[in-house]
Write a protein that holds these residues in place. Structure first.
Motif, PDB file in Angstrom:
ATOM      1  N   ASP A   1      15.341 -51.733 -42.269  1.00 36.35           N
ATOM      2  CA  ASP A   1      15.236 -51.938 -40.833  1.00 36.35           C
ATOM      3  C   ASP A   1      16.625 -52.142 -40.242  1.00 36.35           C
ATOM      4  OD1 ASP A   1      15.398 -55.133 -39.840  1.00 36.35           O
ATOM      5  OD2 ASP A   1      15.047 -54.837 -41.966  1.00 36.35           O
ATOM      6  N   TRP A   2      16.731 -51.814 -38.973  1.00 36.59           N
ATOM      7  CA  TRP A   2      17.996 -51.949 -38.246  1.00 36.59           C
ATOM      8  C   TRP A   2      18.140 -53.421 -37.867  1.00 36.59           C
ATOM      9  CZ3 TRP A   2      19.284 -48.921 -33.093  1.00 36.59           C
ATOM     10  CH2 TRP A   2      20.652 -49.102 -32.787  1.00 36.59           C
ATOM     11  N   ALA A   3      18.945 -54.160 -38.641  1.00 40.48           N
ATOM     12  CA  ALA A   3      19.026 -55.609 -38.492  1.00 40.48           C
ATOM     13  C   ALA A   3      20.217 -56.063 -37.659  1.00 40.48           C
ATOM     14  CB  ALA A   3      19.103 -56.269 -39.873  1.00 40.48           C
ATOM     15  N   VAL A   4      21.324 -55.302 -37.702  1.00 42.96           N
ATOM     16  CA  VAL A   4      22.550 -55.701 -37.016  1.00 42.96           C
ATOM     17  C   VAL A   4      23.141 -54.495 -36.307  1.00 42.96           C
ATOM     18  CG1 VAL A   4      24.862 -56.710 -37.269  1.00 42.96           C
ATOM     19  CG2 VAL A   4      23.031 -57.430 -38.816  1.00 42.96           C
ATOM     20  N   VAL A   5      23.576 -54.704 -35.082  1.00 44.41           N
ATOM     21  CA  VAL A   5      24.323 -53.674 -34.358  1.00 44.41           C
ATOM     22  C   VAL A   5      25.806 -53.877 -34.640  1.00 44.41           C
ATOM     23  CG1 VAL A   5      25.043 -52.865 -32.083  1.00 44.41           C
ATOM     24  CG2 VAL A   5      22.638 -53.389 -32.519  1.00 44.41           C
ATOM     25  N   GLU A   6      26.432 -52.850 -35.133  1.00 42.01           N
ATOM     26  CA  GLU A   6      27.898 -52.864 -35.324  1.00 42.01           C
ATOM     27  C   GLU A   6      28.443 -51.471 -35.035  1.00 42.01           C
ATOM     28  OE1 GLU A   6      31.454 -53.857 -38.495  1.00 42.01           O
ATOM     29  OE2 GLU A   6      29.372 -53.975 -39.157  1.00 42.01           O
ATOM     30  N   SER A   7      29.101 -51.402 -33.911  1.00 41.49           N
ATOM     31  CA  SER A   7      29.309 -52.417 -32.889  1.00 41.49           C
ATOM     32  C   SER A   7      28.771 -51.885 -31.567  1.00 41.49           C
ATOM     33  CB  SER A   7      30.783 -52.689 -32.700  1.00 41.49           C
ATOM     34  OG  SER A   7      31.401 -53.235 -33.850  1.00 41.49           O
ATOM     35  N   LEU A   8      28.491 -52.819 -30.654  1.00 35.29           N
ATOM     36  CA  LEU A   8      28.301 -52.458 -29.255  1.00 35.29           C
ATOM     37  C   LEU A   8      29.687 -52.533 -28.626  1.00 35.29           C
ATOM     38  CD1 LEU A   8      26.443 -51.713 -26.943  1.00 35.29           C
ATOM     39  CD2 LEU A   8      25.977 -54.140 -26.590  1.00 35.29           C
ATOM     40  N   PRO A   9      30.333 -51.379 -28.359  1.00 37.01           N
ATOM     41  CA  PRO A   9      31.762 -51.399 -28.039  1.00 37.01           C
ATOM     42  C   PRO A   9      32.055 -52.075 -26.703  1.00 37.01           C
ATOM     43  CG  PRO A   9      30.990 -49.151 -28.460  1.00 37.01           C
ATOM     44  CD  PRO A   9      29.793 -50.018 -28.425  1.00 37.01           C
ATOM     45  N   VAL A  10      33.138 -52.834 -26.711  1.00 39.57           N
ATOM     46  CA  VAL A  10      33.688 -53.418 -25.487  1.00 39.57           C
ATOM     47  C   VAL A  10      34.810 -52.495 -25.030  1.00 39.57           C
ATOM     48  CG1 VAL A  10      34.823 -55.422 -24.455  1.00 39.57           C
ATOM     49  CG2 VAL A  10      33.101 -55.734 -26.263  1.00 39.57           C
ATOM     50  N   SER A  11      34.707 -51.954 -23.835  1.00 41.96           N
ATOM     51  CA  SER A  11      35.660 -50.940 -23.385  1.00 41.96           C
ATOM     52  C   SER A  11      37.047 -51.527 -23.159  1.00 41.96           C
ATOM     53  CB  SER A  11      35.170 -50.284 -22.093  1.00 41.96           C
ATOM     54  OG  SER A  11      35.273 -51.198 -21.007  1.00 41.96           O
ATOM     55  N   GLU A  12      38.032 -50.642 -23.182  1.00 44.16           N
ATOM     56  CA  GLU A  12      39.398 -51.075 -22.859  1.00 44.16           C
ATOM     57  C   GLU A  12      39.475 -51.600 -21.427  1.00 44.16           C
ATOM     58  OE1 GLU A  12      41.702 -51.243 -25.218  1.00 44.16           O
ATOM     59  OE2 GLU A  12      40.252 -50.381 -26.616  1.00 44.16           O
ATOM     60  N   ASP A  13      38.683 -51.037 -20.534  1.00 46.45           N
ATOM     61  CA  ASP A  13      38.669 -51.536 -19.154  1.00 46.45           C
ATOM     62  C   ASP A  13      38.228 -52.999 -19.120  1.00 46.45           C
ATOM     63  OD1 ASP A  13      39.592 -49.205 -18.059  1.00 46.45           O
ATOM     64  OD2 ASP A  13      37.694 -48.589 -17.165  1.00 46.45           O
ATOM     65  N   ILE A  14      37.215 -53.356 -19.918  1.00 40.62           N
ATOM     66  CA  ILE A  14      36.785 -54.758 -19.967  1.00 40.62           C
ATOM     67  C   ILE A  14      37.884 -55.632 -20.538  1.00 40.62           C
ATOM     68  CG2 ILE A  14      35.181 -56.368 -21.061  1.00 40.62           C
ATOM     69  CD1 ILE A  14      33.035 -54.191 -20.903  1.00 40.62           C
ATOM     70  N   LYS A  15      38.507 -55.174 -21.604  1.00 42.62           N
ATOM     71  CA  LYS A  15      39.560 -55.982 -22.230  1.00 42.62           C
ATOM     72  C   LYS A  15      40.730 -56.200 -21.282  1.00 42.62           C
ATOM     73  CE  LYS A  15      38.262 -54.068 -26.713  1.00 42.62           C
ATOM     74  NZ  LYS A  15      38.613 -53.067 -27.746  1.00 42.62           N
ATOM     75  N   ARG A  16      41.046 -55.186 -20.484  1.00 42.38           N
ATOM     76  CA  ARG A  16      42.176 -55.306 -19.543  1.00 42.38           C
ATOM     77  C   ARG A  16      41.746 -55.843 -18.181  1.00 42.38           C
ATOM     78  NH1 ARG A  16      43.092 -49.768 -21.314  1.00 42.38           N
ATOM     79  NH2 ARG A  16      42.052 -49.203 -19.362  1.00 42.38           N
ATOM     80  N   GLN A  17      40.461 -55.861 -17.907  1.00 46.72           N
ATOM     81  CA  GLN A  17      39.928 -56.121 -16.562  1.00 46.72           C
ATOM     82  C   GLN A  17      40.566 -55.152 -15.562  1.00 46.72           C
ATOM     83  OE1 GLN A  17      39.779 -60.177 -15.216  1.00 46.72           O
ATOM     84  NE2 GLN A  17      38.478 -60.828 -16.924  1.00 46.72           N
ATOM     85  N   SER A  18      40.343 -53.882 -15.845  1.00 45.64           N
ATOM     86  CA  SER A  18      40.889 -52.825 -14.992  1.00 45.64           C
ATOM     87  C   SER A  18      39.828 -51.755 -14.807  1.00 45.64           C
ATOM     88  CB  SER A  18      42.138 -52.219 -15.636  1.00 45.64           C
ATOM     89  OG  SER A  18      41.807 -51.573 -16.862  1.00 45.64           O
ATOM     90  N   GLY A  19      40.079 -50.853 -13.854  1.00 45.53           N
ATOM     91  CA  GLY A  19      39.183 -49.713 -13.669  1.00 45.53           C
ATOM     92  C   GLY A  19      37.737 -50.115 -13.448  1.00 45.53           C
ATOM     93  N   ASP A  20      36.847 -49.570 -14.279  1.00 49.43           N
ATOM     94  CA  ASP A  20      35.398 -49.764 -14.109  1.00 49.43           C
ATOM     95  C   ASP A  20      34.863 -50.937 -14.928  1.00 49.43           C
ATOM     96  OD1 ASP A  20      35.167 -47.585 -12.373  1.00 49.43           O
ATOM     97  OD2 ASP A  20      34.890 -46.170 -14.031  1.00 49.43           O
ATOM     98  N   TRP A  21      35.686 -51.968 -15.139  1.00 49.67           N
ATOM     99  CA  TRP A  21      35.287 -53.013 -16.079  1.00 49.67           C
ATOM    100  C   TRP A  21      34.001 -53.726 -15.673  1.00 49.67           C
ATOM    101  CZ3 TRP A  21      35.383 -58.482 -15.542  1.00 49.67           C
ATOM    102  CH2 TRP A  21      35.916 -58.982 -14.354  1.00 49.67           C
ATOM    103  N   ARG A  22      33.779 -53.930 -14.385  1.00 47.34           N
ATOM    104  CA  ARG A  22      32.550 -54.623 -13.968  1.00 47.34           C
ATOM    105  C   ARG A  22      31.316 -53.763 -14.246  1.00 47.34           C
ATOM    106  NH1 ARG A  22      33.840 -59.195 -11.185  1.00 47.34           N
ATOM    107  NH2 ARG A  22      35.950 -59.295 -10.290  1.00 47.34           N
ATOM    108  N   ALA A  23      31.423 -52.460 -13.986  1.00 50.00           N
ATOM    109  CA  ALA A  23      30.309 -51.560 -14.297  1.00 50.00           C
ATOM    110  C   ALA A  23      30.065 -51.495 -15.798  1.00 50.00           C
ATOM    111  CB  ALA A  23      30.595 -50.165 -13.739  1.00 50.00           C
TER     112      ALA A  23
END
Length: 398
Positions: free
Chosen positions: A63-85
């Motif tokens: 069974d699918w027990a763990v998600v690796e990975s649900l990626p965090v975008s570079e925009d989120i990491k930088r808080q730039s561009g489309d990070w809120r979306a």
């Protein structure tokens, strides 16, 4: 401890029939084909679950027990561009995963590169091969291939890198550039030199304090929903656990993890304890970290490394699971101690999923051209070694 196995989907040369034979039951997977920053739809999640579980007339027992990975975008990491979306897409994906019964999500907050090596097929004395990070080769790439104006290497490393680069064949220079820019495990693309330069430029002015603040903001956005859904999030450490290419690192040490857990001090904000990534830094005592943070460890990567040089950054290679600088026996003992505490507390998550992370390429692994570090035989050997430790320690405890 629940035995897991990373599977990259239908194109993975290590098929689910092989995974069944390893004895692992908890599949660790992701929707690698879905672009970062977009929603994982219920249909795509359901399809991956069906692929893993098998048809009703021939279930796999997986069974699918763990998600690796649900990626965090570079925009989120930088808080730039489309990070809120992108955060909204991340939240919707988490909700869809929870609706499908998947409640452990691994992610990382490493800028640009998900992991960094200089060799993917380095030969060991016994004939098996492994992944390796050679500091001098990396400096040669950084200074003379990427041509970054770097000031963060010791003079002796710069001198040795200059000499080594001068003696490199063009084929080796091209190979080194490809390996460093390999991209995300499971992703279709590798970063070109221009792509790396562009990504680095977008982190100008973002140091560790800013990146750490952005991580805290990300957690403030996603942890409340994780609490409502009963999902456990677990942050993977930097790999390797020291700064590269002038980029900030915020998940490399025990202090980094203490800060992460204190930032949003709830059980759903947790850790992927990766012994291989953290083990490349000598100050990281993995059994002690497990004992300190155990209640918040939701997922384990168990592998080992052998450090080749002292100081930071350092050269290292990925060793056999019991052969490196991490005390794997004591680490497993610490995990079993934590599981015992959880059972006594009545926690439903008392069995912590782990996977044999990476592995030596040995025997007929070369015939399967899969993801670097993810051979069938080498990981199966690692799983068998870890299974032996667990059995021996559990027997003594009984």
């Amino acid at each position: 401890m629940r035995e897991g196995w990373r599977w990259f989907g239908p194109k993975d040369p290590v098929g689910l029939d092989a995974v069944q034979q390893t004895g692992a039951t908890a599949v660790v997977s992701a929707l690698h084909h879905v672009p970062t920053g977009t929603v994982w739809s219920p249909d795509e999640i359901a399809l991956r679950k069906r692929q893993i579980q098998g048809p009703d007339n021939a279930p796999t027992g997986l069974d699918w027990a763990v998600v690796e990975s649900l990626p965090v975008s570079e925009d989120i990491k930088r808080q730039s561009g489309d990070w809120r979306a992108h955060i909204q897409a991340w939240l919707e994906s988490m909700r869809n995963l929870a609706d499908a019964g998947i409640d452990i999500i691994c992610y990382n907050f490493m800028p640009v590169l998900d992991w960094t090596r200089t060799d993917l097929d380095w030969r060991l004395a016994g004939g098996a091969t492994c992944m390796r990070f050679d500091l001098v080769d990396f400096a040669a790439y950084d200074l003379f291939i990427l041509r970054r104006a770097a000031t963060d290497y010791p003079e002796n490393v710069i001198a040795e890198a200059k000499s080594r680069f001068a003696n490199m064949t063009q084929d080796r220079r091209d190979e080194l550039a490809q390996i460093v820019g390999y991209g995300l495990p499971g992703a279709a693309e590798a970063l070109s030199l221009d792509g790396v330069r562009s990504q680095l430029a977008q982190y100008d002015g973002i140091g560790p304090d800013r990146l750490r603040a952005n991580l805290r903001d990300f957690l403030d956005c996603v942890i409340p929903q994780a609490q409502r859904l009963g999902v456990r999030l677990c942050c993977h450490p930097d790999d390797p656990p020291f700064p590269l290419l002038g980029l900030p690192r915020v998940m490399s040490t025990q202090d980094d993890y203490a800060a992460l857990l204190a930032a949003v001090d709830v059980p759903e904000n947790g850790i992927t304890l990766c012994s291989g990534s953290l083990g490349a830094r000598a100050e990281n005592d993995l059994p002690a970290m497990m004992r300190k943070f155990g209640s918040r460890v939701h997922f384990l990567h168990l592998r080992n490394v052998r450090r080749e040089t002292t100081g930071l950054p350092c050269s290292f290679h990925e060793s056999g699971h019991l052969d490196g600088d991490v005390d794997m026996v004591d680490l497993v003992r610490a995990v079993l101690e934590e599981e015992s505490r959880r059972r006594a507390e009545g926690r439903s998550d008392h069995s912590i999923p782990f996977r044999p992370d990476h592995g030596l390429h040995m025997l007929d692994d070369r015939a399967r051209a899969g993801q670097p570090g993810y051979p069938l035989v080498g990981r199966h050997v690692g799983l068998a070694e870890l299974r032996g430790i667990i059995a021996a320690l559990s027997h003594n405890a009984a």
